[in-house]
Design an enzyme around this catalytic site. Sequence first.
Site, short mmCIF file in Angstrom:
data_model
loop_
_atom_site.label_atom_id
_atom_site.label_comp_id
_atom_site.label_asym_id
_atom_site.label_seq_id
_atom_site.Cartn_x
_atom_site.Cartn_y
_atom_site.Cartn_z
N ASP A 27 -54.91 18.20 125.63
CA ASP A 27 -56.26 18.15 126.20
C ASP A 27 -57.07 19.38 125.84
O ASP A 27 -56.79 20.48 126.32
CB ASP A 27 -56.14 18.01 127.72
CG ASP A 27 -57.46 18.05 128.43
OD1 ASP A 27 -58.47 17.62 127.83
OD2 ASP A 27 -57.51 18.50 129.59
N ASP A 77 -63.80 16.89 123.56
CA ASP A 77 -62.78 16.82 124.60
C ASP A 77 -61.80 15.68 124.34
O ASP A 77 -62.13 14.51 124.56
CB ASP A 77 -63.45 16.65 125.96
CG ASP A 77 -62.48 16.70 127.12
OD1 ASP A 77 -61.27 16.90 126.87
OD2 ASP A 77 -62.92 16.54 128.27
#
Length: 514
Positions: free
Chosen positions: A108, A295
């Site tokens: 992430d 992201d």
Amino acid sequence: MGTMLKPITAAIFLCLFLLPLVFAAPNDGLVRIGLKKRKFDQNNRVAAQFESQEGESLRASIKKYHLRGNLGDAEDIDIVSLKNYMDAQYFGEIGIGTPPQKFTVIFDTGSSNLWVPSSKCYFSVACYFHSKYKSGHSSTYKKNGKSADIHYGTGAISGFFSQDHVNVGGLVVKDQEFIEATKEPSITFLVAKFDGILGLGFQEISVGKAVPVWYSMVNQGLVKEPVFSFWFNRNADEDEGGEIVFGGVDPKHYKGEHTYVPVTQKGYWQFDMGDVLIDGKTTGICGSGCAAIADSGTSLLAGPTGIIAEVNHAIGATGVVSQECKAVVAQYGETIIDMLLAKDQPRKICSQIGLCTFDGSRGVSMGIESVVNENIQELAGGLHDAMCSTCEMAVVWMQNQLKQNVTQERILNYANELCERLPSPMGESAVDCGSLSTMPNVSFTIGGKVFDLSPEQYVLKVGEGEVAQCISGFTAIDVPPPRGPLWILGDVFMGRFHTVFDYGNLRVGFAEAA
């Protein structure tokens, strides 16, 4: 249709969850984490429905986070507060300890800590459905014990820091600080297909200022270059899910050249983005630029509500009707048009008609004082926030329409149509699967280059034939200046464009994915 959409929206991400497959590093000096797709488990639909219901209430609670303060402040939950990790699609496998204990994690770029469930997690049901780290089974474990808490939009985890070797794609990162999670109260983590999170953001947003795994890989000289890159395979018919490459880029993963933009604020991989276009026409809100982050932990494309409403209108998406929005248009629409025609400053209009105050550069929520009841004050203040934001959106919409020399009646009708396209609380909006060929491209300007997304690339489809459901890949997030307006370019965008995170030169690069 909206009622049926909630479980489908949650389920669509379950059917796209990926399981790990670690490839050996070839002779090119790159370290690869392979990703493999997993078929949708029909038995998970009930869990998905629960997730959808909980997610709605949690998303509503996010409103209390105003992205205040500086990155890394203890109270600054920031963009992480908006994450829904049930929506994250890409997973890989790592090992912790000696011998390695295996865990499936999300890689992430929107967070910076590594955490996995702990064997000392006794009272959270989620821990019993996932792999747990057992410090007593590792010869390289070192005790830390410092407490840790991470808050997400879909829940929170808490526990304590420990230290051990971490194996990533065959590389051994020595003495890495990570979090042993002892509490995972959210149903999100119960039904999730991942065990934990491996954050690839900057140390500035690391809880406890822990050194991120990626920093340790660079500092220990484990990678060829201080660069990592993502390739996501968006072809649903193929088993291979993609690759994360540490130490550089694989030329087979992209076409042409990358367009690079500098990181403007360390924490998230944040950069400046230009205009957002619908069928080649400006949406107005980002005409003078917006901030954006790349992201990998977010599935969809999240952006300012005003633009999302325009996009959903253009693609025929059906969201929840906002009564506040229509009320503003009905009561103040003609006044806003008159003031725009009188050449009043657009940024002052909403404060001049009493829906916002003016801070010298833009309208801001006035807030409502009350000595009667604190709860009433909070509720009224929230309503006024919505009215102020809606007014500012309406000004932009109407200003764009005036430039096209349309009638006042048409402008008001158009604003009402956009009100009807405002996203629902869960962010989902349905579209007609049979209308993809008539939908416009949606484009993003980055580094002076236009990056196009076609309907097939920004619409998520689950099922086949008459039972197929299609979901808009756009959801809303409103971050106020100076940090916003902000876009979160998640997997919908990163799947179309191979993404390079150049830590050495503090820049992000995008090229057409191969």
